[in-house]
Design an enzyme around this catalytic site. Structure first.
Site, PDB file in Angstrom:
ATOM      1  CG  HIS A   1      -1.673  -1.252   1.430  1.00 40.64           C
ATOM      2  ND1 HIS A   1      -2.835  -1.588   0.787  1.00 40.64           N
ATOM      3  CD2 HIS A   1      -1.346  -2.324   2.210  1.00 40.64           C
ATOM      4  CE1 HIS A   1      -3.228  -2.801   1.169  1.00 40.64           C
ATOM      5  NE2 HIS A   1      -2.334  -3.265   2.024  1.00 40.64           N
TER       6      HIS A   1
ATOM      7  CB  SER B   1      12.938  23.207 -13.637  1.00 44.00           C
ATOM      8  OG  SER B   1      12.168  24.389 -13.681  1.00 44.00           O
TER       9      SER B   1
ATOM     10  CE  LYS C   1      10.916  20.330 -10.305  1.00 47.23           C
ATOM     11  NZ  LYS C   1       9.736  19.696  -9.763  1.00 47.23           N
TER      12      LYS C   1
ATOM     13  CD  GLU D   1       8.195  12.902 -14.804  1.00 45.39           C
ATOM     14  OE1 GLU D   1       7.672  13.412 -13.821  1.00 45.39           O
ATOM     15  OE2 GLU D   1       8.819  13.578 -15.648  1.00 45.39           O
TER      16      GLU D   1
END
Ligand code: ARG
Length: 459
Positions: free
Chosen positions: A157, A278, A284, A291
């Site tokens: 979970h 970024s 970042k 992704e």
């Protein structure tokens, strides 16, 4: 102008829209090598069986070689009016060698031709994917050996459940990828049959030798039924299904990389090579490659679903619907290949943050099961009772905001007086993983052994 290949009984040429919806050359040009290979095998066989003269056959093959190099070198002009790769190649052959070119299409049809080309393409692709998956397995097995004892939280979970080792987690993917490879191998065995010589659908009156072309093209056998040979695309569906499952596996690892590389988790550092910065936030390091691997699953599943729908309810034998098999399959298999390559690069380069992983593994009462097991083993409690006692001890730890290993013995004895100091031997995360020696368990000794076995097997 009517089509030179089939326009004999037509007085007008196709409308522009007809040409646009009908032509497949914009995408099936990718099959040129397979198409020419198939034509050469067919030509050799026609000469061997005396259907074609040796002289014509050698002229045709020489011409086909020229077409092959023209396309490879980029000097070939593809024409939509010639619909597809088969007619583009044949038309050019005619320009090069003259009317003899027209003899090549004896005892075959574009229907068996395209089925053959596509099988060759899918077979080659499966072999490349297999090698790529193997490379990814190897990268994971290497990480697993290095990190056989690196402790991290195991999750259920997405909540800390029990400590495991990072190596063990990596090997879980090695196993999944091995089943993916198994599915590709199975599909390859079934697809490796040759449709060539089925002609349009009924076979041919020429005394061709289908076994010869099948062997020449590396197929295990000629397909037994000419209608089946030109009708089915289950070989593509099967490979796409295997690919979709593999993509789902990759997406799960990709998602874990996204989570683990976040500042909140800080479990791994992905290399500069597979992350982006970024343009506005200098701090970042975005896991774009992970992704995108996660997202590629969408188009791969879509290709499978799309072709399933194209094939559903299609009467035998060939219908033009089947031309719609190629674009999604090309797209899906190419993107799967890219996703595997990206994943392999990410795995090779990633650096685990061992301290953060260990600290996270120790939080969230991850050794509660070890405590319950100790109560069963040392005090003879039924597991259900041990579970209850442990629950009460966890509640105390929660109240005191301490990990189980940091509780006082007297706190535990308040719940179960027979508990002794030896309980502390099982409450550390190191003791926890070391004790998981059951078959398939996460004990570092197990993981090291498995990682070495895999690395040997993958050599
Ligand atoms: N371009 C066609 C395809 O991809 C080749 C077969 C054409 N056959 C036909 N009967 N029109 O399916």
């Amino acid at each position: 102008m009517t089509n030179r290949m089939w326009g004999g009984r037509f007085s007008a040429g196709p409308s522009e829209i007809m040409q646009e919806i009908n032509a497949s050359i914009d995408f099936d040009r990718r099959l040129f090598s397979q198409d020419i290979l198939g034509s050469k095998a067919h030509c050799t066989m026609l000469a061997a069986t005396g259907i074609l003269s040796k002289k014509d056959a050698s002229e045709i093959k020489k011409g086909l070689d020229q077409v092959q190099s023209e396309i490879a070198e980029g000097t070939f002009t593809f024409s939509r009016a010639l619909e597809d790769i088969h007619m583009n190649v044949e038309n050019r052959l005619k320009e090069i060698i003259g009317d003899t070119a027209g003899r090549l299409h004896t005892a075959r049809s574009r229907n068996d031709q395209v089925a053959t080309d596509f099988r060759l393409y899918v077979r080659e692709t499966v072999d490349v994917l297999d090698q790529q998956l193997k490379a990814l397995q190897t990268a994971l097995a290497e990480k697993a050996e290095t990190h056989a004892a690196t402790i991290m939280p195991g999750f259920t979970h997405l909540q800390t459940a029990q400590p495991v080792t990072f190596g063990h987690h990596c090997l879980a993917y090695v196993e999944m990828l091995d089943r993916d490879r198994g599915r590709f191998h199975d599909a390859r065995k079934r697809l490796n049959e040759c449709p060539l010589g089925a002609a349009a659908l009924a076979g041919t009156s020429f005394a061709i030798d289908r076994k010869m072309t099948a062997a020449d093209l590396g197929f295990d056998r000629a397909m037994r039924n000419s209608i089946d040979a030109v009708s089915d695309r289950d070989f593509v569906l099967e490979v796409l299904a295997a690919g979709a499952i593999a993509a789902v596996h990759l997406s799960r690892l990709a998602e874990e990389f996204v989570i683990w590389s976040s500042a909140q988790f800080d479990f791994i550092r992905l290399s500069d090579k597979f992350t982006t910065g970024s343009s506005i936030m200098p701090q970042k390091r975005n896991p774009d490659a992970a992704e995108l691997v996660r997202a590629k699953t969408g188009r791969i599943l879509a290709a499978l679903t799309g072709l399933m729908v194209v094939m559903k309810g299609l009467p035998l034998a060939y219908s033009k619907d089947m031309q719609e098999d190629k674009e999604p399959a090309f797209d899906a298999l190419e993107n799967l290949s890219l996703a595997i390559a990206a994943m392999t690069g990410m795995v090779e380069d990633l650096v685990p943050n061992e301290a953060a992983m260990r600290a996270a593994a120790a939080h969230g009462y991850s050794t509660a099961t070890d405590l319950a097991d100790w109560l069963v083993r040392e005090l003879g409690l039924p597991f259900r009772d041990a579970h209850h006692v442990t629950g009460s001890i966890v509640a105390i730890a929660e109240e005191k905001q301490l990990d189980l290993a940091d509780l006082d013995l007297t706190d535990m004895q308040g719940v179960e007086p027979r508990i002794t100091a030896s309980v502390f031997n099982v409450l550390s995360v190191e003791a926890s993983v070391a004790s998981r020696t059951s078959l398939g368990g996460t004990a570092p000794a197990n993981v090291r052994k498995q990682a070495r076995r895999w690395r040997k097997a993958l050599k």
